[in-house]
Write a protein that holds these residues in place. Structure first.
Motif, PDB file in Angstrom:
ATOM      1  N   HIS A 234       7.475 -48.290  19.944  1.00 16.98           N
ATOM      2  CA  HIS A 234       7.243 -48.608  18.544  1.00 16.98           C
ATOM      3  C   HIS A 234       7.946 -47.619  17.626  1.00 16.98           C
ATOM      4  CE1 HIS A 234       3.416 -51.266  19.055  1.00 16.98           C
ATOM      5  NE2 HIS A 234       4.360 -51.540  19.933  1.00 16.98           N
ATOM      6  N   LEU A 235       8.147 -46.395  18.081  1.00 16.51           N
ATOM      7  CA  LEU A 235       8.874 -45.403  17.279  1.00 16.51           C
ATOM      8  C   LEU A 235      10.343 -45.373  17.655  1.00 16.51           C
ATOM      9  CD1 LEU A 235       8.945 -43.065  15.243  1.00 16.51           C
ATOM     10  CD2 LEU A 235       8.442 -41.528  17.129  1.00 16.51           C
ATOM     11  N   PHE A 236      10.630 -45.027  18.909  1.00 12.93           N
ATOM     12  CA  PHE A 236      12.023 -44.868  19.322  1.00 12.93           C
ATOM     13  C   PHE A 236      12.775 -46.194  19.292  1.00 12.93           C
ATOM     14  CE2 PHE A 236       9.897 -41.284  21.485  1.00 12.93           C
ATOM     15  CZ  PHE A 236      10.607 -40.249  20.908  1.00 12.93           C
ATOM     16  N   GLY A 237      12.100 -47.249  19.725  1.00 11.59           N
ATOM     17  CA  GLY A 237      12.748 -48.557  19.718  1.00 11.59           C
ATOM     18  C   GLY A 237      13.067 -49.018  18.311  1.00 11.59           C
ATOM     19  N   ALA A 238      12.106 -48.857  17.393  1.00 15.29           N
ATOM     20  CA  ALA A 238      12.322 -49.290  16.005  1.00 15.29           C
ATOM     21  C   ALA A 238      13.441 -48.485  15.348  1.00 15.29           C
ATOM     22  CB  ALA A 238      11.024 -49.144  15.215  1.00 15.29           C
ATOM     23  N   LEU A 239      13.408 -47.148  15.521  1.00 14.02           N
ATOM     24  CA  LEU A 239      14.473 -46.315  14.954  1.00 14.02           C
ATOM     25  C   LEU A 239      15.831 -46.668  15.561  1.00 14.02           C
ATOM     26  CD1 LEU A 239      12.819 -42.779  14.777  1.00 14.02           C
ATOM     27  CD2 LEU A 239      13.470 -44.239  12.868  1.00 14.02           C
ATOM     28  N   GLY A 240      15.846 -46.907  16.885  1.00 16.40           N
ATOM     29  CA  GLY A 240      17.098 -47.247  17.565  1.00 16.40           C
ATOM     30  C   GLY A 240      17.690 -48.540  17.065  1.00 16.40           C
ATOM     31  N   VAL A 241      16.851 -49.558  16.907  1.00 13.86           N
ATOM     32  CA  VAL A 241      17.343 -50.854  16.423  1.00 13.86           C
ATOM     33  C   VAL A 241      17.875 -50.738  14.996  1.00 13.86           C
ATOM     34  CG1 VAL A 241      16.625 -53.182  15.760  1.00 13.86           C
ATOM     35  CG2 VAL A 241      15.900 -52.242  17.957  1.00 13.86           C
ATOM     36  N   SER A 288      21.410 -46.668  20.162  1.00 12.27           N
ATOM     37  CA  SER A 288      21.250 -47.148  21.544  1.00 12.27           C
ATOM     38  C   SER A 288      20.474 -46.144  22.385  1.00 12.27           C
ATOM     39  CB  SER A 288      22.636 -47.391  22.171  1.00 12.27           C
ATOM     40  OG  SER A 288      23.356 -48.364  21.445  1.00 12.27           O
ATOM     41  N   GLN A 289      20.756 -44.847  22.174  1.00 12.06           N
ATOM     42  CA  GLN A 289      20.054 -43.814  22.940  1.00 12.06           C
ATOM     43  C   GLN A 289      18.568 -43.760  22.579  1.00 12.06           C
ATOM     44  OE1 GLN A 289      22.500 -40.416  21.963  1.00 12.06           O
ATOM     45  NE2 GLN A 289      23.618 -40.544  23.889  1.00 12.06           N
ATOM     46  N   PHE A 295      12.364 -47.098  25.787  1.00 15.18           N
ATOM     47  CA  PHE A 295      12.208 -47.901  26.995  1.00 15.18           C
ATOM     48  C   PHE A 295      11.798 -47.033  28.176  1.00 15.18           C
ATOM     49  CE2 PHE A 295      14.055 -50.012  30.781  1.00 15.18           C
ATOM     50  CZ  PHE A 295      13.354 -51.203  30.713  1.00 15.18           C
ATOM     51  N   LEU A 296      12.457 -45.872  28.315  1.00 16.74           N
ATOM     52  CA  LEU A 296      12.107 -44.954  29.407  1.00 16.74           C
ATOM     53  C   LEU A 296      10.690 -44.408  29.228  1.00 16.74           C
ATOM     54  CD1 LEU A 296      15.459 -42.974  29.777  1.00 16.74           C
ATOM     55  CD2 LEU A 296      14.512 -44.652  31.367  1.00 16.74           C
TER      56      LEU A 296
END
Length: 319
Positions: A234-241, A288-289, A295-296
């Motif tokens: 919810h944090l890393f994925g949202a920022l990444g997108v 992407s990272q 995801f990890l």
């Protein structure tokens, strides 16, 4: 069993016998069935020999000796695993926590209204500049960040229902934030009680000024874990997108601008010479990272937690 008293310690041989006698007197006068669990966190003095002697004379005294110094959180973790009482009391071994407070903490918890009762050392006998003032700032930040309204997070004297300590995981340097860990685990009925603070009688404090720096760093960690610990995507994925989309749109705009200028025979420069091209590319890579980090993180949450981060060297025979 009514009460388990869990006491982590490091090089406190001078205070142990006096502390034990004080606790035993309080337990007898209130007719409490109890156990006292001393956790020797790698002491280099005669603390362990003292614990062994106390255990031989009183079956209620139990001891755990770590192979080396691992820290207060690990000591509490080991004590919590072995505590059998309906109510678990934690306190420090330096005689600054008053055992006379135990009956009132027990009664308050047994009212059934609370999961955890935390001590509040309103009047302290510590140095104002090195301990009292930094502690007030630290506690104010902890209240604001965690939402747990306590005046003294770092007070070692606390009372817990057994269900609380069996369902929280105290690790790293998180002993300061056990009330926050309890709240995050669903034990939100937390209150405090003003307790007496004793001046240190023997030895010196085992905590230096670095504990406040570590405390604030741990506060940031526990805030992050409470918000996103169970949903890192919810944090890393949202920022990444968001970053990837920003970079992709910027790169698309650069490409469209180049085609437009080529179509209208306007002066144009190579894409490779446009700094915005590299900014857009970098943002896309970082996005992407971050997405992969989220995801990890989700995969790691589903994997088995590591074993306890300490090695027990000895225990008393009755444990």
């Amino acid at each position: 069993m009514q009460i388990s008293i869990v006491i982590p310690l490091l090089n406190e041989e001078q205070s142990l016998v006096e502390l034990y006698n004080w606790i035993a007197k309080v337990m007898r006068s209130n007719s409490f069935s109890h156990e006292i669990i001393f956790i020797d966190d790698g002491s280099t003095d005669n603390s362990w020999k003292t614990i062994e002697a106390l255990s031989e004379n009183d079956a209620a005294v139990k001891g755990i000796k770590f192979n080396r110094n691992y820290g207060k959180s690990q000591a509490l973790h080991a004590g919590f695993l072995r505590a059998q009482g309906d109510v678990v009391i934690t306190m420090d071994a330096d005689l600054q926590d008053n055992p006379e407070e135990i009956p009132e903490l027990y009664k308050k918890l047994k009212e059934g209204k609370y999961d955890l009762v935390s001590g509040w050392k309103k009047k302290r006998y510590d140095h104002v500049l090195t301990k009292n003032l930094p502690s007030k700032l630290f506690n104010a930040a902890a209240r604001k960040t965690s939402g747990v309204k306590l005046h003294d997070f770092n007070c070692g004297l606390k009372a817990y229902r057994r269900e609380v300590i069996k369902n929280i995981d105290v690790y790293g340097e998180m002993h300061r934030y056990i009330p926050v860990l309890a709240k995050n685990s669903g034990f939100s009925k937390i209150t405090e009680k003003e307790v007496k603070h004793q001046a240190r009688k023997y030895g010196t404090t085992k905590f230096g000024a670095e504990r406040f720096i570590n405390g604030f760093l741990d506060l940031i960690s526990i805030w992050f874990l409470s918000k996103f610990g169970r949903r890192p995507m919810h944090l890393f994925g949202a920022l990444g997108v968001l970053m990837f989309l920003f970079g992709f749109i910027a790169a698309g705009w650069i490409g469209i601008s180049k085609l437009w200028k080529m179509y209208h025979d306007e002066p144009n420069i190579l894409v490779a010479l446009n700094p915005w091209f590299y900014i857009a590319l970098t943002v896309m890579i970082i996005g992407s990272q971050l997405f992969l980090a989220g995801f990890l993180g989700e995969l790691i949450l589903r994997s088995k937690r590591e074993k306890e981060q300490y090695l027990i060297n000895k225990t008393t025979p009755n444990l």
